[in-house]
Design an enzyme around this catalytic site. Structure first.
Site, PDB file in Angstrom:
ATOM      1  N   THR A 181       0.847  -1.198   0.000  1.00 24.98           N
ATOM      2  CA  THR A 181       0.000   0.000   0.000  1.00 24.98           C
ATOM      3  C   THR A 181       0.881   1.246   0.000  1.00 24.98           C
ATOM      4  O   THR A 181       2.001   1.202   0.505  1.00 24.98           O
ATOM      5  CB  THR A 181      -0.877  -0.035   1.271  1.00 24.98           C
ATOM      6  OG1 THR A 181      -1.857  -1.036   1.099  1.00 24.98           O
ATOM      7  CG2 THR A 181      -1.537   1.296   1.563  1.00 24.98           C
ATOM      8  N   ARG A 223     -15.301  -5.359   0.811  1.00 22.84           N
ATOM      9  CA  ARG A 223     -14.620  -4.908   2.039  1.00 22.84           C
ATOM     10  C   ARG A 223     -13.937  -3.549   1.785  1.00 22.84           C
ATOM     11  O   ARG A 223     -13.295  -3.343   0.768  1.00 22.84           O
ATOM     12  CB  ARG A 223     -13.579  -5.939   2.446  1.00 22.84           C
ATOM     13  CG  ARG A 223     -12.738  -5.558   3.679  1.00 22.84           C
ATOM     14  CD  ARG A 223     -11.386  -5.022   3.278  1.00 22.84           C
ATOM     15  NE  ARG A 223     -10.496  -4.845   4.429  1.00 22.84           N
ATOM     16  CZ  ARG A 223      -9.305  -4.285   4.351  1.00 22.84           C
ATOM     17  NH1 ARG A 223      -8.841  -3.868   3.185  1.00 22.84           N
ATOM     18  NH2 ARG A 223      -8.551  -4.142   5.424  1.00 22.84           N
ATOM     19  N   GLY A 272     -11.287  -0.872   3.690  1.00 20.90           N
ATOM     20  CA  GLY A 272     -10.347  -0.802   4.807  1.00 20.90           C
ATOM     21  C   GLY A 272     -10.098   0.617   5.289  1.00 20.90           C
ATOM     22  O   GLY A 272     -10.810   1.563   4.926  1.00 20.90           O
ATOM     23  N   ASP A 273      -9.060   0.743   6.096  1.00 19.31           N
ATOM     24  CA  ASP A 273      -8.727   2.043   6.680  1.00 19.31           C
ATOM     25  C   ASP A 273      -8.350   3.090   5.641  1.00 19.31           C
ATOM     26  O   ASP A 273      -8.493   4.292   5.882  1.00 19.31           O
ATOM     27  CB  ASP A 273      -7.562   1.883   7.662  1.00 19.31           C
ATOM     28  CG  ASP A 273      -6.286   1.417   6.952  1.00 19.31           C
ATOM     29  OD1 ASP A 273      -6.369   0.432   6.188  1.00 19.31           O
ATOM     30  OD2 ASP A 273      -5.233   2.030   7.153  1.00 19.31           O
ATOM     31  N   THR A 305      -0.480   2.267   7.097  1.00 19.58           N
ATOM     32  CA  THR A 305      -0.499   1.045   6.282  1.00 19.58           C
ATOM     33  C   THR A 305      -0.464  -0.163   7.216  1.00 19.58           C
ATOM     34  O   THR A 305       0.128  -0.096   8.294  1.00 19.58           O
ATOM     35  CB  THR A 305       0.700   1.000   5.321  1.00 19.58           C
ATOM     36  OG1 THR A 305       0.780  -0.326   4.753  1.00 19.58           O
ATOM     37  CG2 THR A 305       2.019   1.305   6.005  1.00 19.58           C
ATOM     38  N   GLY A 306      -1.097  -1.252   6.783  1.00 21.20           N
ATOM     39  CA  GLY A 306      -1.115  -2.447   7.619  1.00 21.20           C
ATOM     40  C   GLY A 306      -2.497  -3.067   7.606  1.00 21.20           C
ATOM     41  O   GLY A 306      -3.256  -2.863   6.652  1.00 21.20           O
ATOM     42  N   GLY A 323      -5.933  -3.068   7.978  1.00 16.78           N
ATOM     43  CA  GLY A 323      -6.824  -1.924   8.059  1.00 16.78           C
ATOM     44  C   GLY A 323      -7.827  -1.984   9.186  1.00 16.78           C
ATOM     45  O   GLY A 323      -8.159  -0.955   9.800  1.00 16.78           O
TER      46      GLY A 323
HETATM   47  N1  ASP Z   1      -4.280  -0.817   5.165  1.00 15.74           N
HETATM   48  C1  ASP Z   1      -4.595  -1.484   3.921  1.00 15.74           C
HETATM   49  C2  ASP Z   1      -5.937  -2.144   4.054  1.00 15.74           C
HETATM   50  O1  ASP Z   1      -6.238  -2.657   5.106  1.00 15.74           O
HETATM   51  C3  ASP Z   1      -3.586  -2.485   3.503  1.00 15.74           C
HETATM   52  C4  ASP Z   1      -2.160  -2.088   3.648  1.00 15.74           C
HETATM   53  O2  ASP Z   1      -1.832  -1.047   4.162  1.00 15.74           O
HETATM   54  O3  ASP Z   1      -1.325  -2.851   3.204  1.00 15.74           O
HETATM   55  O4  ASP Z   1      -6.651  -2.202   3.083  1.00 15.74           O
END
Ligand code: ASP
Length: 326
Positions: free
Chosen positions: A182, A210, A212-213, A234-235, A237
């Site tokens: 991301t 879905r 995400g964040d 990032t991570g 979400g």
């Molecule tokens: N945060 C992103 C999500 O959950 C994914 C990512 O940051 O790799 O969609």
């Protein structure tokens, strides 16, 4: 910010990154540097921090080497669902899209929403219709290599059904699996005005629909001139959403600077959800930068107006001189 020196800080996702080495790591590092430079050029042209983070996001989205735009991952049915957002600190104007499939430049749809000022977030068909109306380039069908990666992941998930459709896909060490590219950017200009951006394909094998964040103000990004800080995360979400990660980071950064802001938000993720949750980048009005993550790696780079070098780092031990000299 004193000395009228803007700066752009970008990230290329937090994760285990086991397959990141050799040529792939070189391309990844190069992409980070190119995006940071594109952001700096926008600042140098006097276009402001929003233009700077958008310029960086566009580079990432078009590169194909990141989990954003052309390089986006696939959901459990083999389809796309892109999330992205932009936020301007001056008036907290924001634009965001979720589960978009119609273009590989979702950040441009976000810009249109931000400028229009009517809605902050469009998802699914509504976001796609807006992308088509803007004439943005379509997202092509996944190439064969991506299909093959999807097949392999599906097989692995069939063998370990607890992972199917989950986000993060824990590996043997309980950390986020190898899919987190991301992208995000934060910027401050010479007057201390800030902005933030984020763009992603989401998580491999996520459920269709879905979001995400990365589409959610406060979780995946935040920018506020009054606080004098901007953040992009990032991570996994779901964890950022439940922690309001980027709001927390900006609130702490307002009092204690960007480095402490990033660390405080990462500490909160670690305390609540444990290792492997993700990371974030933060900038404050003085131009101090903050980076924190609790995954094996997180790609990051920054470019300051008036300085030639563009430091790039991936691993925790990589040199990355983010804090300002006292
Ligand atoms: N945060 C992103 C999500 O959950 C994914 C990512 O940051 O790799 O969609």
């Amino acid at each position: 910010m004193s000395g009228a020196r803007g700066v752009v800080l970008v990230h290329g996702g937090a994760g285990v990154m086991r397959s990141l080495s050799g040529e792939r790591e070189a391309a990844y590092r190069d992409g980070l540097a190119v995006a940071a430079r594109a952001g700096r050029e926008a600042l140098e042209r006097g276009e402001g921090p929003l233009a700077a983070v958008l310029a960086a996001a566009r580079v990432f989205e078009a590169s194909g080497a990141f989990n954003a735009g052309l390089g986006s991952c696939l959901d459990e049915e083999g389809g796309y669902g892109l999330d992205a957002a932009l936020m301007r600190g001056r008036d907290r104007a924001a634009g965001a899209v979720g589960a978009l499939t119609a273009t590989y430049h979702p950040a441009d749809v976000c810009l249109d929403l931000l400028r229009e000022g009517r809605h902050v977030l469009l998802v699914g068909e509504g976001a796609d219709a807006r992308a088509r109306r803007l004439g943005l380039p379509p997202l092509p069908a996944p190439p064969p290599e991506k299909r093959a990666a999807w097949e392999a992941l599906r097989e692995r998930s069939a063998a370990r059904p607890e992972e199917l459709g989950s986000v993060g896909r824990p590996d043997d060490e309980g950390a986020v699996a190898d899919s987190q590219d991301t992208v995000g950017a934060v910027a401050v200009d010479g007057e201390g005005r800030v902005a933030a951006a984020v763009s992603t394909g989401g998580m491999w094998l996520k459920a269709p629909g879905r979001v995400g964040d990365s589409a959610l103000v406060g979780a995946g990004l935040f920018a506020c001139d009054e606080l004098g800080a901007a953040a992009s995360a990032t991570g996994i979400g779901e964890r950022m959403i439940r922690s309001a990660t980027c709001v927390v980071a900006c609130q702490v950064a307002a009092r204690e600077g960007a480095a402490r802001g990033a660390q405080a938000a990462a500490d909160e993720l670690e305390a609540r959800f444990g290792p492997g949750s993700g990371g974030l980048i933060v900038v404050d009005r003085r131009g101090e930068l903050g980076v924190a993550f609790n995954t094996r790696g997180m790609g990051r780079a920054f470019a300051r107006v008036g300085a030639d070098e563009v430091p790039v780092a991936v691993w925790p031990e990589d040199a990355f001189p983010v804090t300002l000299a006292p």
